[in-house]
Design a protein around this motif. Structure first.
Motif, PDB file in Angstrom:
ATOM      1  N   ALA A   1       1.244  -1.160   0.344  1.00 32.69           N
ATOM      2  CA  ALA A   1       0.092   0.333  -0.401  1.00 32.69           C
ATOM      3  C   ALA A   1       0.861   1.354  -0.157  1.00 32.69           C
ATOM      4  O   ALA A   1       0.219   2.481  -0.517  1.00 32.69           O
ATOM      5  CB  ALA A   1      -0.714   0.001   1.589  1.00 32.69           C
ATOM      6  N   ILE A   2       2.056   0.976   0.994  1.00 29.94           N
ATOM      7  CA  ILE A   2       2.648   2.471   0.876  1.00 29.94           C
ATOM      8  C   ILE A   2       3.454   2.326  -0.512  1.00 29.94           C
ATOM      9  O   ILE A   2       3.949   4.076  -1.324  1.00 29.94           O
ATOM     10  CB  ILE A   2       3.673   2.327   1.862  1.00 29.94           C
ATOM     11  N   ALA A   3       3.588   1.536  -1.560  1.00 31.25           N
ATOM     12  CA  ALA A   3       4.344   1.504  -2.406  1.00 31.25           C
ATOM     13  C   ALA A   3       3.295   2.456  -3.508  1.00 31.25           C
ATOM     14  O   ALA A   3       3.560   3.097  -4.149  1.00 31.25           O
ATOM     15  CB  ALA A   3       4.855   0.390  -3.099  1.00 31.25           C
ATOM     16  N   ARG A   4       2.268   1.712  -3.575  1.00 26.62           N
ATOM     17  CA  ARG A   4       1.280   2.455  -3.782  1.00 26.62           C
ATOM     18  C   ARG A   4       0.868   4.088  -4.091  1.00 26.62           C
ATOM     19  O   ARG A   4       0.856   4.658  -4.986  1.00 26.62           O
ATOM     20  CB  ARG A   4      -0.347   2.080  -4.154  1.00 26.62           C
TER      21      ARG A   4
ATOM     22  N   LEU B   1       7.726  -4.251 -13.772  1.00 26.43           N
ATOM     23  CA  LEU B   1       6.202  -3.051 -14.602  1.00 26.43           C
ATOM     24  C   LEU B   1       5.621  -2.214 -14.317  1.00 26.43           C
ATOM     25  O   LEU B   1       5.493  -1.551 -14.610  1.00 26.43           O
ATOM     26  CB  LEU B   1       6.340  -3.400 -15.764  1.00 26.43           C
ATOM     27  N   ALA B   2       4.783  -3.393 -13.174  1.00 28.44           N
ATOM     28  CA  ALA B   2       3.762  -3.235 -13.294  1.00 28.44           C
ATOM     29  C   ALA B   2       3.721  -1.836 -11.813  1.00 28.44           C
ATOM     30  O   ALA B   2       3.062  -1.055 -11.011  1.00 28.44           O
ATOM     31  CB  ALA B   2       2.439  -4.073 -12.231  1.00 28.44           C
ATOM     32  N   GLY B   3       5.128  -2.664 -11.036  1.00 27.11           N
ATOM     33  CA  GLY B   3       5.518  -0.922 -10.186  1.00 27.11           C
ATOM     34  C   GLY B   3       5.632   0.222  -9.919  1.00 27.11           C
ATOM     35  O   GLY B   3       5.942   1.019  -9.167  1.00 27.11           O
ATOM     36  N   ILE B   4       6.173   0.396 -11.002  1.00 23.66           N
ATOM     37  CA  ILE B   4       6.881   1.867 -11.390  1.00 23.66           C
ATOM     38  C   ILE B   4       5.443   2.702 -11.318  1.00 23.66           C
ATOM     39  O   ILE B   4       4.278   2.284 -12.355  1.00 23.66           O
ATOM     40  CB  ILE B   4       7.326   1.406 -13.262  1.00 23.66           C
ATOM     41  N   PRO B   5       5.714   3.683 -11.109  1.00 25.34           N
ATOM     42  CA  PRO B   5       4.120   4.618 -10.784  1.00 25.34           C
ATOM     43  C   PRO B   5       4.144   5.177 -12.397  1.00 25.34           C
ATOM     44  O   PRO B   5       5.246   5.295 -13.101  1.00 25.34           O
ATOM     45  CB  PRO B   5       5.056   5.963  -9.997  1.00 25.34           C
TER      46      PRO B   5
ATOM     47  N   ALA C   1      12.062  -0.488  -4.366  1.00 24.55           N
ATOM     48  CA  ALA C   1      12.756  -0.758  -3.040  1.00 24.55           C
ATOM     49  C   ALA C   1      11.125  -1.569  -2.199  1.00 24.55           C
ATOM     50  O   ALA C   1      11.520  -2.163  -1.758  1.00 24.55           O
ATOM     51  CB  ALA C   1      12.955   0.079  -2.578  1.00 24.55           C
ATOM     52  N   LEU C   2      10.203  -0.709  -1.799  1.00 27.73           N
ATOM     53  CA  LEU C   2       9.283  -1.320  -1.263  1.00 27.73           C
ATOM     54  C   LEU C   2       9.017  -2.398  -1.642  1.00 27.73           C
ATOM     55  O   LEU C   2       7.542  -3.142  -0.959  1.00 27.73           O
ATOM     56  CB  LEU C   2       8.246  -0.442  -0.904  1.00 27.73           C
ATOM     57  N   SER C   3       8.036  -2.654  -3.031  1.00 22.46           N
ATOM     58  CA  SER C   3       7.529  -3.664  -3.452  1.00 22.46           C
ATOM     59  C   SER C   3       8.233  -4.414  -3.493  1.00 22.46           C
ATOM     60  O   SER C   3       8.074  -5.885  -3.108  1.00 22.46           O
ATOM     61  CB  SER C   3       6.931  -3.563  -5.133  1.00 22.46           C
ATOM     62  N   ILE C   4       9.552  -4.982  -3.533  1.00 21.95           N
ATOM     63  CA  ILE C   4      10.914  -6.124  -3.237  1.00 21.95           C
ATOM     64  C   ILE C   4      10.123  -6.377  -2.374  1.00 21.95           C
ATOM     65  O   ILE C   4      10.479  -7.733  -1.885  1.00 21.95           O
ATOM     66  CB  ILE C   4      12.051  -6.156  -3.871  1.00 21.95           C
ATOM     67  N   ALA C   5      10.565  -5.378  -1.335  1.00 24.12           N
ATOM     68  CA  ALA C   5      10.415  -5.814   0.456  1.00 24.12           C
ATOM     69  C   ALA C   5       9.102  -6.207   0.834  1.00 24.12           C
ATOM     70  O   ALA C   5       9.621  -7.710   1.440  1.00 24.12           O
ATOM     71  CB  ALA C   5      10.916  -4.794   0.479  1.00 24.12           C
TER      72      ALA C   5
END
Lengths: 285, 329
Positions: free
Chosen positions: A206-209, B133-137, A270-274
């Motif tokens: 959620a933080i990443a988003r 790719l989905a994570g990139i803003p 980095a957040l989504s990898i974590a």
């Protein structure tokens, strides 16, 4: 004669298989190439601008050397507001879906609506919060930005919390209940602890988003070229300043936009990898 | 359970009173927690309804002024206070259509690669890379699109399309006009890149639900990999695949930042997909801050309402299909 046609058909089947296989490989190569190209352009354009100024000076008017400190701090504050509002609601609603409601009609409706909110257009959420918090108050505020981010982050936490709580073994629940623990204590002291890393995964996602969202902030947090920590007023954030400076005709501002883009992307990735690493470790247990 | 504990306790009255009080407190806290979770769940519903209601109220002046014609009018003139949604709806649909035409086959290709072809130890890393790719803003796609992709479109892809297809009978009109770089096609292609990981992720998940026995049986009678994909995997997962595709479509319809940078923001419907246009979300992002209160603002809110209704329907259909898939699995 017959042998010839079967072998002809066999080779045509093999040929077709080869063509499709090559296309599947090509699709994957294309996807990976695009990821590499985007990350490479970010590094190429952004690294040069990384300096101490970026973290100490505020966003500059045209022609002045500046930094991004107000945007970075603003991003952190707006996201923190979003998290402070969204996390309790998301986790509690997820708890309701997994523990109390599970098969009730209300729960299935909430689940359905939440899934829709998960991919709802963020700009529409921005418009809603604008109507709700900016128009009545009369000015833009970081608080309104935080509320719109909370609305985008909460559904993610609802989903992960529910999925994670469903993984808690029934026996654990029953053992705790048999000791005379009330349901809420079982949930808080047993279930939450059993899937803590899973819950944190949801929070990180959620933080990443929320950190990467731009559209809902345009009419809520607005942006601010001054350094401020007051959530009642307009506030800058990294996505907002990238949006502004990337369209600027001035080279210094464009350069800062790239540097901001680099910082933002790597923070979010980095957040989504974590989150991924954490969830992989829960899955193994 | 708590009642029996109280009765059998042969303890002094004072302690049992304490106990009763403690139990009452526990019960209160227990109920409180349950109500809090219930309240949060209901809040999720209230938010969705709130969004619809707030946007509708904001849009009401525009709907009243223009009626149903708002949907079909391509006028957009703030000075004359004449507004219509057709241009934006058209751009939204065309960019999303282009994105789907590219991203669905490519996304399925990646999913097939990941489930059937890829060397086992590489599956996870490649899968994660695609998901990144989905994570990139989305704003990064916008900046990248305008600085890197737009020049490529302008210098190579658009001139090529104009030269080869521009004079072709029938489709020529789609590829007419000067190569400006910005435009519906450029926006559609950037969108395709953005939704590719969603299509891949959902297709891979539903591909994994195919029973291994089915696949092995097909391989056992001598089917090639792509006969297995075409005859077993895709028919078996059809409903889920359509759900995944519609989920991605929902994303594409509502995407703002990536599109705003490259679509050109021209409020005019043109037949060519190389021409500049706009989408609902790009229009709101560009104009809302400068809009005068009154009909202008109200028309933008009406656009937001329309966008929300469209994506709601698409996403609801997608979820319904995915839920059906889950029931069967």
């Amino acid at each position: 004669m017959k042998g010839a046609t079967t072998s002809a058909r066999f080779s045509s089947r093999k040929r077709r298989n080869l063509v499709w296989t090559v296309l599947a490989y090509a699709s994957t190569a294309l996807g990976l190439a695009m990821l590499t190209i985007i990350l490479a352009t970010l590094l190429w354009n952004g690294v040069g601008g990384l300096s101490l100024d970026v973290f100490t000076k505020t966003t500059p008017p045209p022609g002045v050397v500046g930094g991004l400190v107000n945007s970075i701090v603003g991003s952190v504050i707006v996201t923190a507001i979003g998290l402070a509002l969204g996390a309790p609601i998301g986790i509690l609603a997820g708890t309701y879906l997994a523990e109390y409601g599970s098969k009730s009609r209300l729960a299935s409706v909430v689940r359905f609506i939440n899934d829709i909110l998960l991919s709802a257009p963020s700009i529409v959420v921005g418009l809603f919060v604008y109507q709700l918090l900016v128009v009545p108050v009369g000015h833009f505020s970081a608080l309104a930005g935080g509320v719109s981010l909370a609305m985008l982050g909460a559904p993610i936490m609802v989903r992960t919390t529910e999925d994670m709580l469903k993984l808690v073994p029934k026996g654990l629940h029953e053992a705790a209940s048999a000791l005379g623990m009330p349901r809420s204590l079982v949930i808080r002291n047993v279930a939450y602890r059993a899937v803590l890393s899973g819950l944190i995964t949801g929070v990180l996602l959620a933080i990443a988003r929320m950190t990467g969202e731009t559209a809902p902030l345009i009419f809520t947090a607005l942006g601010n070229s001054l350094f401020t920590v007051d959530p009642r007023g307009p506030m800058s954030s990294l996505p907002l300043i990238i949006y502004e400076f990337a369209r600027s005709p001035y080279a210094e501002q464009q350069k800062l936009a790239w540097t901001g883009a680099l910082i933002l992307t790597f923070a979010v990735l980095a957040l989504s990898i974590a989150a991924r690493v954490l969830s992989a470790s829960t899955g193994r247990k | 359970m708590t009642a029996t504990a109280l009765q059998t306790a042969s303890i002094p009255r004072a302690t049992s009173l304490d106990r009763a009080r403690a139990l009452a407190r526990l019960k209160f806290a227990d109920n409180g927690f349950r109500l809090m979770t219930l309240g949060s769940a209901v809040l999720v519903l209230v938010l969705l309804v709130g969004v619809l209601v707030a946007l509708f109220i904001g849009a009401l002046p525009a709907f009243r002024e223009f009626g149903v014609g708002f949907l079909f009018s391509d006028a957009w003139s703030p000075p004359k206070e004449k507004f219509g949604a057709a241009t934006a709806i058209y751009g939204t649909l065309i960019t999303s259509l282009i994105a789907m035409l590219i991203a669905v086959p490519v996304g399925l290709g990646v999913a097939v690669f990941l489930t059937e072809l890829c060397w086992q130890p590489l599956r996870r890393p490649i899968g994660v890379a695609i998901e990144l790719l989905a994570g990139i803003p989305s704003i990064i796609y916008g900046v990248w699109g305008v600085y890197y992709f737009k020049p490529v479109m302008q210098a190579y892809i658009q001139p090529f399309l104009i030269k080869t297809l521009g004079d072709a009978p029938g489709v020529g009109a789609l590829f007419a006009g000067p190569p400006l770089g910005y435009g519906l096609l450029t926006a559609g292609l950037v969108l395709a890149l953005m939704i590719l990981p969603y299509i891949t992720a959902v297709s891979r998940d539903v591909f994994d639900t195919v029973p291994t026995v089915l696949k092995e049986a097909a391989y056992g009678v001598g089917a090639t990999t792509f006969e297995v994909v075409g005859a077993i995997i895709i028919p078996y997962t059809r409903v889920g695949l359509i759900g995944g595709v519609m989920l991605a479509l929902g994303r594409a319809l509502g995407e703002t930042m990536a599109v705003t940078f490259v679509v050109g923001n021209a409020t005019k419907i043109q037949s060519s997909i190389l021409a500049q246009g706009t989408t609902i979300s790009a229009m709101i992002a560009n104009q809302f801050a400068d809009a005068d209160p009154g009909l202008f603002t109200s028309s933008l809110l009406a656009l937001g309402f329309i966008l929300f209704v469209i994506t709601f329907l698409v996403l609801a259909a997608a979820r319904w299909m995915l839920a059906r898939m889950e029931l069967r699995a």
